[in-house]
Design a protein around this motif. Structure first.
Motif, PDB file in Angstrom:
ATOM      1  N   SER A  83      47.860  41.588  45.489  1.00  0.00           N
ATOM      2  CA  SER A  83      46.993  40.973  44.707  1.00  0.00           C
ATOM      3  C   SER A  83      46.521  39.653  45.009  1.00  0.00           C
ATOM      4  O   SER A  83      47.475  38.944  45.659  1.00  0.00           O
ATOM      5  CB  SER A  83      47.304  41.214  43.031  1.00  0.00           C
ATOM      6  N   TYR A 120      37.493  42.134  36.362  1.00  0.00           N
ATOM      7  CA  TYR A 120      38.322  42.859  35.656  1.00  0.00           C
ATOM      8  C   TYR A 120      38.057  43.111  33.958  1.00  0.00           C
ATOM      9  O   TYR A 120      37.194  42.271  33.434  1.00  0.00           O
ATOM     10  CB  TYR A 120      39.841  42.390  35.468  1.00  0.00           C
ATOM     11  N   THR A 124      42.540  42.973  31.945  1.00  0.00           N
ATOM     12  CA  THR A 124      43.477  44.186  32.160  1.00  0.00           C
ATOM     13  C   THR A 124      43.761  44.196  33.739  1.00  0.00           C
ATOM     14  O   THR A 124      43.153  43.649  34.682  1.00  0.00           O
ATOM     15  CB  THR A 124      43.153  45.184  31.287  1.00  0.00           C
ATOM     16  N   SER A 125      44.406  45.377  34.129  1.00  0.00           N
ATOM     17  CA  SER A 125      44.540  45.792  35.561  1.00  0.00           C
ATOM     18  C   SER A 125      43.200  46.820  36.058  1.00  0.00           C
ATOM     19  O   SER A 125      43.019  47.030  37.134  1.00  0.00           O
ATOM     20  CB  SER A 125      45.729  46.261  35.937  1.00  0.00           C
ATOM     21  N   MET A 126      42.266  47.034  34.893  1.00  0.00           N
ATOM     22  CA  MET A 126      41.240  47.964  35.074  1.00  0.00           C
ATOM     23  C   MET A 126      40.016  46.972  35.897  1.00  0.00           C
ATOM     24  O   MET A 126      39.539  45.932  35.175  1.00  0.00           O
ATOM     25  CB  MET A 126      40.790  48.304  34.065  1.00  0.00           C
ATOM     26  N   HIS A 127      39.788  47.449  37.025  1.00  0.00           N
ATOM     27  CA  HIS A 127      38.789  46.384  37.760  1.00  0.00           C
ATOM     28  C   HIS A 127      37.437  47.195  37.975  1.00  0.00           C
ATOM     29  O   HIS A 127      37.217  48.775  38.031  1.00  0.00           O
ATOM     30  CB  HIS A 127      39.123  46.387  39.398  1.00  0.00           C
ATOM     31  N   SER A 287      42.222  51.007  37.820  1.00  0.00           N
ATOM     32  CA  SER A 287      43.280  50.225  38.623  1.00  0.00           C
ATOM     33  C   SER A 287      43.162  50.654  39.812  1.00  0.00           C
ATOM     34  O   SER A 287      42.630  51.813  40.358  1.00  0.00           O
ATOM     35  CB  SER A 287      44.569  50.329  38.081  1.00  0.00           C
TER      36      SER A 287
END
Length: 363
Positions: A83, A120, A124-127, A287
């Motif tokens: 990342s 994001y 969160t980790s959701m991109h 993600s």
């Protein structure tokens, strides 16, 4: 942009998307779990560690712009995961306060410089997947057709689903537009998404500035006979959101949650347009690992852990050339699958030849 590492590897590169991932056709016997991908060293799956390290260093140095993460999966195993944090609060500070293209919603999700939503979802980790959302929309339609819950003929005219709209610029060509034309972006609408997305004349940006995106798209004048000319269009994928709701009584995101995301163990967020429809042209957030699962699902001909999630024939049609395009001396094949509409392929599409699949986004 294309990078090939190792024989028969396929690399997808997404600007601002959450993953770059590699799959090998040799991985047919492998299975991925619902949880994390098994971690191995690159050499264990036939990849050159030095080449990956060089790519990693280039991304970290900013050579390819604002790439947020890199995930390499081969033979169902994770060979690299990185990342690259960026100070988006600072990078976007001035742009986030400026009304105009890419910012039609100062405090909401359609301000593309609002760090609560871009890149994001709420840190969160959701991109944001941007136009990979188009591909997931197509996959969901395929699932619904396979379950006999989307009773739409691919080659039947679609205007019957717009009876509650007063359709402008109606002519015989518009009356001939089919679902297949929408999926292959050959509807024939007058549309210009080749301009930069911060250009106020970009058709996608103009659509997003409107309250009713579906009305804006279906009202566009015709420029070509349906099925004859490929034109990249976020608008036609948004029409699919409307048609899906009319035909099934359900929204695409809810259907995908039940029959795609839940079986694959994917957490998601999906933005809505001002009228409440899912933003099928660019509103999905998942993600990097989840994005890889979607790709792996297609590598396995629609199966996940022995269960058929997507009909195999839909998968095959989704990667089969539908129309060829010449662009700046390069050969493009348009495939039957919303977001991955442009594929750079070998001119003869020879078996075993490397290929790069790219999704075009609104950012």
């Amino acid at each position: 942009m294309k990078l090939v590492i190792g024989r028969n590897a396929v690399v997808g590169v997404f600007a601002f998307a959450a993953a770059v991932f590699i799959f090998s056709p040799q991985a047919q016997s492998q299975q991925a779990s619902l949880g994390e991908w098994p971690v191995v060293k690159p050499a264990a799956v036939g990849l050159e560690a030095g080449a990956l390290a060089s790519l990693d260093a280039d991304i970290a140095a900013g050579k390819y712009g604002l790439v947020d993460s890199l995930l390499v999966i081969r033979d169902g195993k994770q060979a690299l995961a990185r990342s690259y944090p960026h100070d988006y609060e600072n990078i976007y500070a001035e742009l986030s306060r400026r009304d105009g293209p890419l910012n039609h919603d100062m405090n909401g999700p359609y301000n593309y410089f609002n760090t609560q939503f871009h890149p994001y979802y709420r840190h969160t980790s959701m991109h944001t997947m941007q136009s990979v959302s188009k591909t997931v929309t197509s996959i969901t339609i395929g699932i619904a057709m396979g379950r006999k819950e989307f009773p739409v003929d691919l080659d039947a005219p679609i205007l019957k689903y717009f009876d509650d709209y007063r359709v402008a610029n109606l002519d015989e060509r518009k009356q001939r537009i089919t679902l297949r034309n929408l999926l292959t972006m050959t509807a024939g609408f007058e549309w210009n998404e080749d301009l930069p997305y911060n250009d106020p004349k970009n058709s996608c940006d103009v659509m997003e500035a409107n309250y009713d995106w579906v009305q804006y798209v279906i009202n566009q004048p015709m420029a070509a006979e349906p099925g004859k000319v490929f034109v990249y269009s976020s608008g036609v994928t948004q029409l699919l959101s409307h048609i899906f709701k009319k035909a099934t009584g359900k929204n695409v995101d809810d259907y995908a949650a039940q029959y795609l995301f839940q079986p694959l163990g994917i957490s998601y967020h999906w933005k809505q347009t001002p009228t409440g429809l899912p933003d099928t042209e660019g509103g999905l957030y998942i993600s990097p690992a989840s994005l890889a699962k979607v790709g792996y699902l297609f590598l396995k001909n629609g199966q996940w852990q022995g269960r058929q999630i997507v009909p195999e024939d839909w998968v095959k049609n989704s990667v089969k050339s539908a129309i060829s395009v010449e662009d700046e001396g390069r050969h493009w094949d348009t495939v039957f699958n919303g977001g991955y509409n442009r594929g750079v392929t070998h001119p003869k599409n020879q078996p075993g030849q490397p290929a790069a699949w790219a999704a075009k986004s609104c950012v």
